[in-house]
Scaffold this active site. Structure first.
Site, PDB file in Angstrom:
ATOM      1  N   ARG A 284       0.806  -1.210   0.000  1.00 41.88           N
ATOM      2  CA  ARG A 284       0.000   0.000   0.000  1.00 41.88           C
ATOM      3  C   ARG A 284       0.846   1.270   0.000  1.00 41.88           C
ATOM      4  NH1 ARG A 284      -2.523  -4.000   1.672  1.00 41.88           N
ATOM      5  NH2 ARG A 284      -0.734  -4.350   3.011  1.00 41.88           N
ATOM      6  N   THR A 285       1.858   1.334   0.849  1.00 40.17           N
ATOM      7  CA  THR A 285       2.622   2.572   0.960  1.00 40.17           C
ATOM      8  C   THR A 285       3.367   2.877  -0.334  1.00 40.17           C
ATOM      9  OG1 THR A 285       2.886   2.240   3.343  1.00 40.17           O
ATOM     10  CG2 THR A 285       4.372   3.801   2.286  1.00 40.17           C
TER      11      THR A 285
ATOM     12  N   LYS B  77      25.993  -4.854  -1.048  1.00 40.87           N
ATOM     13  CA  LYS B  77      27.459  -4.868  -1.189  1.00 40.87           C
ATOM     14  C   LYS B  77      28.154  -4.145  -0.037  1.00 40.87           C
ATOM     15  CE  LYS B  77      26.856  -4.567  -6.213  1.00 40.87           C
ATOM     16  NZ  LYS B  77      27.137  -3.763  -7.426  1.00 40.87           N
TER      17      LYS B  77
ATOM     18  N   ARG C 298      11.638   3.547   2.914  1.00 42.22           N
ATOM     19  CA  ARG C 298      11.290   2.656   4.030  1.00 42.22           C
ATOM     20  C   ARG C 298      12.548   1.889   4.399  1.00 42.22           C
ATOM     21  NH1 ARG C 298       6.022  -1.039   4.424  1.00 42.22           N
ATOM     22  NH2 ARG C 298       5.268   1.030   5.038  1.00 42.22           N
TER      23      ARG C 298
ATOM     24  N   HIS D 215       5.984   5.980  11.352  1.00 43.00           N
ATOM     25  CA  HIS D 215       5.399   5.921  10.009  1.00 43.00           C
ATOM     26  C   HIS D 215       4.494   7.142   9.877  1.00 43.00           C
ATOM     27  CE1 HIS D 215       4.053   4.560   6.255  1.00 43.00           C
ATOM     28  NE2 HIS D 215       3.697   3.312   6.540  1.00 43.00           N
TER      29      HIS D 215
END
Length: 393
Positions: free
Chosen positions: A139-140, A169, A190, A218
């Site tokens: 959703r985000t 890496k 995120r 959030h």
């Protein structure tokens, strides 16, 4: 030359305030200038996350030769009348006050109209958004990408940056941000570590939006949650809200608690298994801001008192190898038909999604089930934030 009168009588080309550097050229009538000047040019140079600076450059054209004079006039914040703040990043719930929330919600309602319109918006035409997602998201990430495209912008995306970017890496987050900002105008990130968004924002010279940082916060979810509560209940003052489920690891409930503290006569109930109780920093924040809160183990009793039941899933990914603790916590608090029976008629059930078994499917048909409307509101809030961060008011 009267700078004030000249500015007020002229419209600058390019309305963009954030975050790109732009140059605007305006030719003034000769009557505004002292002879032998022929023309003048105003350059507006903006630096992301900093106030804009006006620079006046006079293109001087005497009879012989050309001379140029430049002087810095002043530094000022550029806001539309009535707007008293600017956004440079969206990192945490604490950064917003009540006035800011009201203003953002006003813009979100305008975004609803744009989304429902048949014509394509070009508000963000020419802008690129980079999405860096080190943790899974549906959703985000999709709502941010949809928001950008609906406003005419473009998207560069990395769905699993933890595995498929140079982070695998060993590249530092700071180096990744410095690289990606060279390709884009705004970064939506995120990350699996709490505090990662602050690190990114302190490194970047373009806006950064925190789309969730581990068990931290959030903020865009909290914004859409409060927007949903206002839309569904019709008010934000004097409400009672039950936060249910994984309150220790749930970044959504932490950010939501910060925002609810901005409103008057709010009471918050914490309902959770003992192993995932709300952390003390949130409780202390609420207490210091005069917000009444209470912990309870009886969801049925709490639900009968509340305007909002905000359910969350128990987050298995936060338990590491301690699956025994996860199994002990999950399934203890379920929103089902029996709970609906004790809830108030005009109350709503919310959930940041995804859900597992903490809301039974037969609840979906009840008009009080607001979680899919809540998810849709995420589009409007994120459209509003992208607009404000990239082109201002």
């Amino acid at each position: 030359m009267s700078i004030t009168s000249s500015l007020t009588s002229t419209t600058l080309c390019g309305a963009s305030v954030f975050p790109k550097a732009i140059a605007c050229s305006i030719e003034f009538p000769r009557t505004h200038l002292s002879s032998p000047f022929e023309s003048s040019k105003i350059c507006l140079t903006t630096h992301s996350k900093k106030n804009a600076t006006w620079n006046l450059t006079r293109n001087v054209s005497p009879i012989q030769g050309t001379r140029c004079h430049a002087m810095q006039v002043e530094t000022k914040e550029l806001f539309t009348a009535g707007k008293k703040f600017q956004l440079s990043d969206v990192i945490e719930g604490q950064q917003f006050d009540r006035e800011m929330l009201t203003a953002i919600f006003d813009v979100a309602r305008e975004m609803e109209k744009i989304e429902k319109s048949s014509s394509q918006s070009e508000i963000l035409k020419g802008y690129l958004m980079a999405t860096l997602f080190y943790e899974p998201s549906t959703r985000t990430r999709l709502s941010f990408e949809s928001a950008m495209k609906r406003l005419g912008g473009e998207v560069l995306t990395t769905e699993n940056a933890r595995e498929f970017s140079s982070a695998a890496k060993g590249e530092t987050l700071e180096d990744t941000i410095r690289t990606v900002e060279g390709y884009s105008d705004i970064i939506v990130m995120r990350h699996f570590e709490s505090g990662a968004a602050k690190r990114a924002a302190s490194t970047a010279n373009i806006p950064v939006i925190n789309a969730g940082d581990g068990p931290g916060e959030h903020p865009t979810q909290a914004l859409l949650d409060v927007y949903t509560i206002q839309s569904e209940i019709g008010k934000l003052d004097g409400i009672s809200v039950a936060l249910v489920g994984d309150l220790a690891n749930g970044r959504t409930v932490r950010s939501l608690a910060y925002l609810l503290a901005k409103f008057k006569d709010v009471k918050i109930y914490f309902v959770s298994p003992e192993i995932v109780k709300m952390k003390d920093d949130i409780k202390d924040y609420l207490t210091s801001n005069g917000v009444e809160w209470e912990e309870s183990s009886d969801l049925m009793e709490v639900a009968s008192k509340c305007d909002v039941v905000y359910q969350t899933r128990i987050q298995r990914e936060r338990f590491g190898e301690r699956l025994d603790l996860y199994e002990a916590a999950r399934g203890k608090y379920i929103v089902d038909k029996a709970l609906l029976g004790v809830m108030q008629k005009n109350a709503v059930i919310m959930h940041p999604l995804p859900r597992l078994d903490e809301i039974t499917p037969d609840v979906d048909a009840d008009p009080r089930a607001a979680y899919f409307r809540q998810a849709k509101n995420g589009l409007f809030i994120r459209m509003a934030l992208l607009k404000l961060l990239l082109v201002g008011w």
